[in-house]
Design a protein around this motif. Structure first.
Motif, PDB file in Angstrom:
ATOM      1  N   ILE A 119     -37.669  29.938   3.294  1.00  9.35           N
ATOM      2  CA  ILE A 119     -36.331  29.862   3.828  1.00  9.35           C
ATOM      3  C   ILE A 119     -35.989  28.763   3.278  1.00  9.35           C
ATOM      4  N   PRO A 120     -34.670  28.148   1.978  1.00  9.66           N
ATOM      5  CA  PRO A 120     -34.187  27.512   1.714  1.00  9.66           C
ATOM      6  C   PRO A 120     -33.420  26.550   2.289  1.00  9.66           C
ATOM      7  N   ILE A 121     -34.554  25.215   2.685  1.00 11.92           N
ATOM      8  CA  ILE A 121     -33.377  24.063   3.501  1.00 11.92           C
ATOM      9  C   ILE A 121     -32.219  24.014   3.225  1.00 11.92           C
ATOM     10  N   ASP A 122     -31.604  23.307   1.890  1.00 11.67           N
ATOM     11  CA  ASP A 122     -30.231  23.279   1.020  1.00 11.67           C
ATOM     12  C   ASP A 122     -28.971  24.416   1.328  1.00 11.67           C
ATOM     13  N   GLN A 123     -29.604  25.601   1.887  1.00 10.51           N
ATOM     14  CA  GLN A 123     -28.367  26.679   1.456  1.00 10.51           C
ATOM     15  C   GLN A 123     -28.042  26.950   2.862  1.00 10.51           C
ATOM     16  N   LEU A 124     -28.976  26.324   4.123  1.00 11.71           N
ATOM     17  CA  LEU A 124     -28.922  26.240   5.616  1.00 11.71           C
ATOM     18  C   LEU A 124     -27.913  25.021   6.268  1.00 11.71           C
ATOM     19  N   GLU A 125     -26.940  24.662   7.226  1.00 11.07           N
ATOM     20  CA  GLU A 125     -26.194  24.482   7.720  1.00 11.07           C
ATOM     21  C   GLU A 125     -26.244  24.023   9.057  1.00 11.07           C
ATOM     22  N   ILE A 126     -26.751  22.809   9.258  1.00  9.55           N
ATOM     23  CA  ILE A 126     -28.160  22.223   9.942  1.00  9.55           C
ATOM     24  C   ILE A 126     -26.828  20.798  10.738  1.00  9.55           C
ATOM     25  N   VAL A 155     -32.290  11.112  27.573  1.00  9.53           N
ATOM     26  CA  VAL A 155     -31.567  12.213  28.237  1.00  9.53           C
ATOM     27  C   VAL A 155     -29.789  11.837  27.482  1.00  9.53           C
ATOM     28  N   ASN A 156     -29.374  12.484  26.671  1.00  9.58           N
ATOM     29  CA  ASN A 156     -27.828  12.963  26.553  1.00  9.58           C
ATOM     30  C   ASN A 156     -27.795  11.266  25.781  1.00  9.58           C
ATOM     31  N   LYS A 157     -28.608  11.268  25.094  1.00  9.05           N
ATOM     32  CA  LYS A 157     -28.494   9.715  24.221  1.00  9.05           C
ATOM     33  C   LYS A 157     -29.214   9.742  22.642  1.00  9.05           C
ATOM     34  N   VAL A 158     -29.533  10.266  22.568  1.00  7.93           N
ATOM     35  CA  VAL A 158     -30.494  11.107  21.209  1.00  7.93           C
ATOM     36  C   VAL A 158     -29.703  12.332  21.342  1.00  7.93           C
ATOM     37  N   ASN A 159     -29.946  12.672  19.664  1.00  5.89           N
ATOM     38  CA  ASN A 159     -28.982  13.675  19.367  1.00  5.89           C
ATOM     39  C   ASN A 159     -29.814  14.982  18.425  1.00  5.89           C
ATOM     40  N   SER A 160     -30.793  15.386  19.774  1.00  8.43           N
ATOM     41  CA  SER A 160     -32.246  15.864  19.144  1.00  8.43           C
ATOM     42  C   SER A 160     -31.680  17.522  19.313  1.00  8.43           C
ATOM     43  N   LYS A 161     -30.854  17.950  19.968  1.00  4.91           N
ATOM     44  CA  LYS A 161     -30.200  19.327  20.000  1.00  4.91           C
ATOM     45  C   LYS A 161     -29.805  19.809  18.218  1.00  4.91           C
ATOM     46  N   VAL A 162     -31.097  20.985  17.569  1.00  2.43           N
ATOM     47  CA  VAL A 162     -30.586  21.240  16.487  1.00  2.43           C
ATOM     48  C   VAL A 162     -29.929  22.806  16.465  1.00  2.43           C
ATOM     49  N   GLU A 163     -28.621  22.941  15.594  1.00  2.00           N
ATOM     50  CA  GLU A 163     -28.028  23.889  15.293  1.00  2.00           C
ATOM     51  C   GLU A 163     -28.183  24.480  13.833  1.00  2.00           C
ATOM     52  N   MET A 164     -28.562  25.569  13.239  1.00  2.00           N
ATOM     53  CA  MET A 164     -28.889  26.263  12.356  1.00  2.00           C
ATOM     54  C   MET A 164     -27.796  26.894  11.992  1.00  2.00           C
ATOM     55  N   ARG A 165     -26.901  27.032  10.751  1.00  2.00           N
ATOM     56  CA  ARG A 165     -26.282  28.229  10.097  1.00  2.00           C
ATOM     57  C   ARG A 165     -25.887  29.320   8.986  1.00  2.00           C
ATOM     58  N   PHE A 166     -26.085  29.840   8.863  1.00  2.00           N
ATOM     59  CA  PHE A 166     -25.419  29.950   7.080  1.00  2.00           C
ATOM     60  C   PHE A 166     -24.938  31.622   7.336  1.00  2.00           C
ATOM     61  N   GLY A 172     -19.135  35.442   9.800  1.00  2.00           N
ATOM     62  CA  GLY A 172     -20.573  36.285   8.795  1.00  2.00           C
ATOM     63  C   GLY A 172     -21.376  35.375   9.523  1.00  2.00           C
ATOM     64  N   TYR A 173     -21.162  34.003  10.270  1.00  2.00           N
ATOM     65  CA  TYR A 173     -22.775  33.269   9.732  1.00  2.00           C
ATOM     66  C   TYR A 173     -23.753  33.523  10.534  1.00  2.00           C
ATOM     67  N   LEU A 174     -24.611  33.883  10.899  1.00  2.00           N
ATOM     68  CA  LEU A 174     -25.876  33.634  11.455  1.00  2.00           C
ATOM     69  C   LEU A 174     -26.562  32.061  11.954  1.00  2.00           C
ATOM     70  N   VAL A 175     -26.374  31.919  13.210  1.00  2.00           N
ATOM     71  CA  VAL A 175     -25.980  30.409  14.453  1.00  2.00           C
ATOM     72  C   VAL A 175     -27.172  30.790  14.921  1.00  2.00           C
ATOM     73  N   VAL A 176     -28.402  29.695  14.671  1.00  2.00           N
ATOM     74  CA  VAL A 176     -29.745  29.794  15.314  1.00  2.00           C
ATOM     75  C   VAL A 176     -29.965  28.330  15.935  1.00  2.00           C
ATOM     76  N   ARG A 177     -30.145  28.162  17.603  1.00  2.00           N
ATOM     77  CA  ARG A 177     -30.596  26.630  17.991  1.00  2.00           C
ATOM     78  C   ARG A 177     -31.508  26.792  18.598  1.00  2.00           C
ATOM     79  N   SER A 178     -31.698  25.232  18.684  1.00  2.00           N
ATOM     80  CA  SER A 178     -33.126  25.320  19.472  1.00  2.00           C
ATOM     81  C   SER A 178     -33.003  23.313  19.656  1.00  2.00           C
TER      82      SER A 178
END
Length: 205
Positions: free
Chosen positions: A71-78, A91-102, A130-136
């Motif tokens: 999976i090429p990281i440079d072709q993903l919007e993070i 908690v609620n102070k650090v941006n730890s949640k990640v969202e990827m889309r392409f 048409g963007y596939l979104v994955v969150r964690s």
């Protein structure tokens, strides 16, 4: 006695020679191919004798391009954001949640035949554009959540690339028997229900 021995020896030699001749004839008959007067090469002298054999052979199925897991990281919007999950003092102070889309349609690192299957299986994750979104937000670490997103995405593509298994003749026969048995059970249930309703009707005087 000597004469008897010589006679037996001559008989044994003759029988051995006869056996050798029979073996040679058998080997010759096996190696030489017998052709009937109605064989293809005699009826049609200029035809190809392997025509029917070649026609009966099933054509080879072209191998589909496989997804290798890269999976090429440079072709993903993070994008990152504050997580609502466990965080302790952060908690609620650090941006730890990640969202990827392409954009699924223009992703050249996914084989073309997998894209429609992936769209069908993960239609709830695909936006109108048409963007596939994955969150964690599984952990408190941004890098671990990013790895979790990649793992989710990789498993989705692997799942979409699995081709359905062709049922065997035994499985088809078993399925037909089960369906016939289920239909018989439904008919019996309807008949018994109909008899119960008939018995409930008021008697005629």
């Amino acid at each position: 006695m000597f004469r008897t021995y010589s006679v037996l020896r001559n008989l044994h030699r003759q029988s051995r020679n006869l056996l050798n001749v029979q073996n040679e004839r058998l080997a010759t008959s096996l190696t030489s191919s017998y052709k009937s007067h109605v064989s293809i090469d005699k009826v049609y002298p200029n035809s190809n004798p392997d025509f029917l054999r070649k026609q009966s052979e099933s054509p080879k199925v072209s191998s589909l391009e496989k997804f290798e897991g890269y999976i090429p990281i440079d072709q993903l919007e993070i994008a990152t954001s504050k997580s609502s999950g466990p965080g302790g003092q952060h908690v609620n102070k650090v941006n730890s949640k990640v969202e990827m889309r392409f954009h699924l349609e223009s992703a050249d690192w996914i084989p073309a035949w997998i894209k429609p299957r992936l769209l069908e299986q993960e239609h709830g994750r695909v936006t109108k554009e048409g963007y596939l979104v994955v969150r964690s937000d599984m952990t408190r670490k941004q890098m671990l959540n990013q790895a979790d997103c990649l793992n989710k995405l990789r498993n989705m593509i692997y799942k979409a690339s699995e081709l359905p298994k062709e049922p065997t003749a035994e499985e088809v026969e078993l399925k037909e028997k089960r369906m016939a048995k289920a239909k018989d059970g439904i008919l019996k249930s309807k008949r018994s229900r109909s008899l119960i309703k008939q018995n409930r009707s008021s008697p005629e005087f």
